[in-house]
Write a protein that holds these residues in place. Structure first.
Motif, PDB file in Angstrom:
ATOM      1  N   CYS B  22     -36.644  41.953 -28.647  1.00 55.57           N
ATOM      2  CA  CYS B  22     -37.044  41.647 -30.015  1.00 55.57           C
ATOM      3  C   CYS B  22     -35.970  40.755 -30.635  1.00 55.57           C
ATOM      4  N   ASN B  23     -36.408  39.659 -31.226  1.00 58.75           N
ATOM      5  CA  ASN B  23     -35.490  38.786 -31.949  1.00 58.75           C
ATOM      6  C   ASN B  23     -35.623  39.023 -33.448  1.00 58.75           C
ATOM      7  N   HIS B  24     -34.483  39.149 -34.098  1.00 51.45           N
ATOM      8  CA  HIS B  24     -34.452  39.322 -35.563  1.00 51.45           C
ATOM      9  C   HIS B  24     -33.245  38.564 -36.090  1.00 51.45           C
ATOM     10  N   SER B  25     -33.300  37.246 -35.941  1.00 58.52           N
ATOM     11  CA  SER B  25     -32.122  36.416 -36.198  1.00 58.52           C
ATOM     12  C   SER B  25     -31.715  36.385 -37.666  1.00 58.52           C
ATOM     13  N   THR B  26     -32.629  36.729 -38.576  1.00 58.24           N
ATOM     14  CA  THR B  26     -32.293  36.681 -40.014  1.00 58.24           C
ATOM     15  C   THR B  26     -31.947  38.052 -40.565  1.00 58.24           C
ATOM     16  N   ILE B  27     -31.686  39.007 -39.701  1.00 56.72           N
ATOM     17  CA  ILE B  27     -31.386  40.363 -40.136  1.00 56.72           C
ATOM     18  C   ILE B  27     -30.139  40.378 -41.014  1.00 56.72           C
ATOM     19  N   SER B  28     -30.148  41.214 -42.037  1.00 58.26           N
ATOM     20  CA  SER B  28     -28.969  41.305 -42.900  1.00 58.26           C
ATOM     21  C   SER B  28     -28.242  42.625 -42.643  1.00 58.26           C
ATOM     22  N   GLY B  29     -27.074  42.749 -43.244  1.00 59.27           N
ATOM     23  CA  GLY B  29     -26.172  43.836 -42.895  1.00 59.27           C
ATOM     24  C   GLY B  29     -26.688  45.238 -43.129  1.00 59.27           C
ATOM     25  N   ASN B  30     -27.589  45.407 -44.093  1.00 60.10           N
ATOM     26  CA  ASN B  30     -28.073  46.756 -44.406  1.00 60.10           C
ATOM     27  C   ASN B  30     -29.462  47.022 -43.842  1.00 60.10           C
ATOM     28  N   GLU B  31     -29.902  46.185 -42.914  1.00 56.95           N
ATOM     29  CA  GLU B  31     -31.228  46.379 -42.329  1.00 56.95           C
ATOM     30  C   GLU B  31     -31.157  47.093 -40.991  1.00 56.95           C
ATOM     31  N   TYR B  32     -32.000  48.100 -40.846  1.00 53.45           N
ATOM     32  CA  TYR B  32     -32.111  48.858 -39.616  1.00 53.45           C
ATOM     33  C   TYR B  32     -33.179  48.240 -38.719  1.00 53.45           C
ATOM     34  N   VAL B  33     -33.032  48.455 -37.429  1.00 52.82           N
ATOM     35  CA  VAL B  33     -34.058  48.082 -36.459  1.00 52.82           C
ATOM     36  C   VAL B  33     -34.791  49.362 -36.042  1.00 52.82           C
TER      37      VAL B  33
END
Lengths: 118, 112
Positions: B22-33
Motif C-alpha cells: 500500500c502506498n500512502h505518500s502523503t501521509i501526515s505524522g498523526n495518521e494511522y495505517v
C-alpha cells in the motif's frame, strides 16, 4: 455480546414501504456508525453516534433516512418510503470511542442487513 | 485523510506468505495505517493498524517503511479462507475524523 450484531440479515420490501434496521454494538462501545454498500461499490458513511453528543448526520442521503440510538446501546436506522436505489447492504460498526494510539477508534463491523427494494 | 494506492488484484499460493503493498505518500505524522478485509457477502473485518512501528497480531504483520510513505500487510501462511478484498486506510486519530473511507482495495485470491 462478542461482536456487533444486526437484524434482520435480509429484508425484501416493496417500493414506498418503510423499513427499520437494527444494530446491537459491542458492549461498552460508545461510538456507533452506519454505512451503506451498494453492490460492487465501496462503503458510504451515513451517520455517527458518540455517547450523548449530537449525532453526525452528514452522510444521510436524504430526509427519508433517519437513525436513533438509545444511550450507548441499540441503534435503529429507518428508511421511509423506500426506493429501488436504496437497495444495498447496510453495515453497522462500533468502537470504544476513546482516542489515543488509534486503538479506541478501531471500528468493528457487523454482518450487515441486505435490503432489496422491489 | 491521506489517499492510498493498492494493486487491484493479487494471487497467492495456499500456504505461502501473502504480501499486500500500500502506498500512502502523503501521509501526515498523526495518521494511522489501518487494514481491513471484506470476504464476499460479509462485513469488513479489522486486521491490524499501526503508526510508525511494525505491528504483529494473530492475523497478520504490518510493516511500515521508515518514511511512512508505504506499508505492507503480511499474511504469513495464506489459506483459502483468506481470499478477500483487502483495504488499506489512512486515518487521522482524534475528533472529527471518525468515518472510514474505503477505496477499491486489493482483491487477493489464494490459489490451492
Amino acid at each position: 455480546g462478542a461482536g456487533v450484531s444486526q437484524s434482520p440479515s435480509n429484508k425484501v420490501t416493496e417500493k414506498g414501504k418503510d423499513v427499520e434496521l437494527r444494530c446491537d454494538p459491542i458492549s461498552g462501545h460508545t461510538a456507533l456508525y452506519w454505512y451503506r454498500q451498494r453492490l460492487g461499490q465501496g462503503l458510504e458513511f451515513l451517520i455517527y453516534f458518540q455517547g450523548n453528543s449530537a449525532p453526525d448526520k452528514s452522510g444521510l442521503p436524504s430526509d427519508r433516512f433517519s437513525a436513533e440510538r438509545t444511550g450507548e446501546s441499540v441503534s435503529t436506522l429507518t428508511i421511509q418510503r423506500t426506493q429501488q436505489e436504496d437497495s444495498a447492504v447496510y453495515l453497522c460498526a462500533s468502537s470504544l470511542g476513546t482516542s489515543g494510539r488509534g486503538r479506541g477508534e478501531t471500528q468493528y463491523f457487523g454482518p450487515g442487513t441486505r435490503l432489496l427494494v422491489l | 485523510d491521506a489517499k492510498t494506492t493498492q494493486p487491484t488484484s493479487m494471487d497467492c499460493a495456499e500456504g505461502r506468505a501473502a504480501n499486500l503493498p500500500c502506498n500512502h505518500s502523503t501521509i501526515s505524522g498523526n495518521e494511522y495505517v489501518y487494514w481491513y478485509r471484506q470476504i464476499h457477502s460479509q462485513g469488513p473485518q479489522y486486521i491490524i493498524h499501526g503508526l510508525k512501528n511494525n505491528e504483529t497480531n494473530e492475523m497478520a504483520s504490518l510493516i511500515i517503511t521508515e518514511d511512512r510513505k508505504s506499508s505492507t500487510l503480511i499474511l504469513p501462511h495464506a489459506t483459502l479462507r483468506d481470499t478477500a478484498v483487502y483495504y488499506c486506510i489512512v486515518r487521522t486519530s482524534g475528533a472529527g475524523s471518525y468515518q472510514l473511507t474505503f477505496g477499491k482495495g486489493t482483491k487477493l485470491s489464494v490459489i490451492p
